[in-house]
Design an enzyme around this catalytic site. Structure first.
Site, PDB file in Angstrom:
ATOM      1  N   ARG A 191       1.193  -1.714   0.131  1.00  0.00           N
ATOM      2  CA  ARG A 191       0.439   0.208  -0.110  1.00  0.00           C
ATOM      3  C   ARG A 191       0.587   0.492  -0.226  1.00  0.00           C
ATOM      4  NH1 ARG A 191      -4.646  -1.505   4.594  1.00  0.00           N
ATOM      5  NH2 ARG A 191      -5.069  -3.939   3.530  1.00  0.00           N
ATOM      6  N   ARG A 208       2.677   1.097   9.790  1.00  0.00           N
ATOM      7  CA  ARG A 208       1.782   1.813   8.890  1.00  0.00           C
ATOM      8  C   ARG A 208       3.017   1.229   7.645  1.00  0.00           C
ATOM      9  NH1 ARG A 208      -2.664   4.239   7.732  1.00  0.00           N
ATOM     10  NH2 ARG A 208      -3.323   4.733  10.383  1.00  0.00           N
ATOM     11  N   GLU A 253      -6.259  -0.458  15.897  1.00  0.00           N
ATOM     12  CA  GLU A 253      -6.790  -2.051  14.528  1.00  0.00           C
ATOM     13  C   GLU A 253      -5.918  -3.285  14.576  1.00  0.00           C
ATOM     14  OE1 GLU A 253      -8.444  -2.207  10.313  1.00  0.00           O
ATOM     15  OE2 GLU A 253      -7.636  -0.439  11.458  1.00  0.00           O
ATOM     16  N   SER A 300     -10.117  -6.318  10.043  1.00  0.00           N
ATOM     17  CA  SER A 300     -11.433  -5.309   9.991  1.00  0.00           C
ATOM     18  C   SER A 300     -11.703  -6.454   8.939  1.00  0.00           C
ATOM     19  CB  SER A 300     -11.047  -4.223   8.800  1.00  0.00           C
ATOM     20  OG  SER A 300     -11.872  -3.603   7.910  1.00  0.00           O
ATOM     21  N   ARG A 324       1.097  -6.159  12.828  1.00  0.00           N
ATOM     22  CA  ARG A 324       0.042  -5.388  14.120  1.00  0.00           C
ATOM     23  C   ARG A 324       0.096  -6.545  15.041  1.00  0.00           C
ATOM     24  NH1 ARG A 324      -3.459  -0.371  12.289  1.00  0.00           N
ATOM     25  NH2 ARG A 324      -2.180   0.473  10.926  1.00  0.00           N
TER      26      ARG A 324
END
Length: 422
Positions: free
Chosen positions: A260, A275, A347, A350, A389
């Site tokens: 990403r 990130r 988070e 999801s 994560r």
């Protein structure tokens, strides 16, 4: 993609859903285009019928030796009119399709109102937060002190938002991925897949990543896209298919690299691994019937929660509000892990039900029973989990005062006898 028939049936409800996401109404514009397109098609059909009749009249006159010049002039005029009507219909179709492609999915009525994450609802909390006798550190402080999390070398190789893991932390990351896959395949009835990480425009569009998220993805010079998540190839694997209803649900999982560009995230989570441009994730995808999709959403979320429970990581389940629900989702549960080094919930998974939104874009259908008309499938996706994560969560929750990391019991079979990273 949206069902234009549902929009015709209740345009006010369609605009109300957009308003919940903070968007302007568009139903009347879409309906006007739809009416213009249908009128053009009706006019085209009328002219096609007249042209066929004209061809018969010309044929009869020629056999009788009559004058066909006036009819031939009319035929030329009809052909020109038909070409103009076809172009009119195509132009309207292009405009409406371009608008529809950029409109998010309709929200489930259970999704709470709200502009951003501050309005998300806590559904439940699991686990007990550890009481430390020392001030817990963040993952990058632990990793750099161990000499096993190297951002400087990664920066030399690739620039910002990359990391090099070494020794025990590299082994721990690999163990996490294998543990998650084994759990989902062995206990949760998912089929393990190995899929390409380079995909076409069609695969990205069908899974609602284009055109909306083009600036957040990496594209190669030959026109392929690096996947932002294995959701893309797993879900797109049924594009254009008509599945046997008896074979559903299809549950698939894969451990892949994900990429990403993180456009728009400048200044956010600059330190550490939260990130990254490149990361590993175990993805879960379900393709199912409309009747099963709500139960599959709950099931998939529980599969992700089970990973955290086996690892002993405290977490909470959040129902995302309208303003925080993703573009393609009708309803989303986020799982947030407790990170003591940050003193915050972050988070880590999801899980979304997109209903038939993606299926319409990629024309994925099923036949409920032999002889029945095909219907669109429902597709769901969820992180089970993001490996990087989860590594962060393990490091921060299992850290010791001397800076070492205790390996959770669930991961010991994957660590080759290493029970403590120090």
């Amino acid at each position: 993609m949206h069902d234009i028939r549902a929009l015709r049936a209740d345009p006010a409800a369609f605009d109300a859903d957009l308003a919940r996401r903070g968007l302007e109404p568009v139903a009347q514009r879409l309906l006007a285009w739809d009416e213009e397109r249908r009128q053009a098609q009706t006019a085209l059909q009328d002219r096609q019928a007249r042209r066929k009749a004209l061809a018969r009249e010309i044929g009869m006159l020629k056999r009788e030796g009559g004058d066909t010049s006036a009819l031939e002039v009319e035929g030329v005029s009809l052909r020109a009119q038909m070409e103009a009507l076809e172009e009119q219909a195509r132009a309207v179709e292009r405009e409406s399709t371009a608008l529809l492609a950029n409109l998010p999915n309709r929200l489930d009525p259970a999704v709470p109102d709200g502009p951003d994450e501050s309005a998300n609802e806590i559904r439940h909390v699991w686990g007990t937060r550890r009481e430390f006798t020392f001030t817990p550190k963040q993952h990058f402080e632990l990793g750099e002190a161990l000499g096993q999390m190297d951002f400087a070398t990664a920066g030399k190789l690739s620039g910002a938002r990359f990391v090099v893991l070494r020794a025990g932390l590299a082994r721990l990351a690999r163990a996490l991925g294998q543990f998650m896959l084994d759990l989902h395949v062995g206990e949760h009835d998912f089929v393990e897949m190995q899929v390409p990480v380079l995909v076409t425009d069609d695969a990205m569009y069908g899974t609602d990543k284009l055109p909306k998220f083009a600036d957040q993805s990496f594209r190669t010079e030959d026109g392929r896209w690096l996947i932002p998540t294995a959701e893309v190839p797993l879900t797109a694997s049924v594009a254009g298919d008509i599945l046997d209803g008896a074979s559903l649900p299809l549950r698939m999982t894969a451990l892949t690299q994900c990429f990403r560009s993180e456009a728009g995230s400048a200044g956010r989570d600059v330190r550490g691994m939260l990130r990254q441009h490149q990361f590993e994730k175990v993805e879960m995808v379900c393709v199912t019937t409309p009747e099963q999709s709500e139960a599959e959403h709950e099931r998939m979320t529980r599969c992700a929660e089970t990973v955290l429970e086996r690892l002993g990581i405290p977490y909470r389940r959040m129902l995302l509000c309208a303003g925080d629900t993703g573009f393609g989702a009708a309803k989303t549960f986020d799982l947030e892990a407790w990170l003591p080094g940050q003193d915050a919930w972050r988070e880590i998974s999801s899980c979304s039900n997109t209903r038939d939104f993606q299926a319409r874009r990629m024309n994925a259908r099923f036949r409920p029973q032999a002889g029945a008309a095909p219907a669109f499938v429902h597709t769901l996706n969820g992180s089970g989990l993001a490996v990087g994560r989860t590594l962060i969560a393990v490091m921060e929750n299992y850290q010791n005062e001397d800076g070492s990391i205790t390996v959770p019991d669930a991961l010991l079979p994957y660590m080759g006898g290493l029970a403590r990273i120090g």
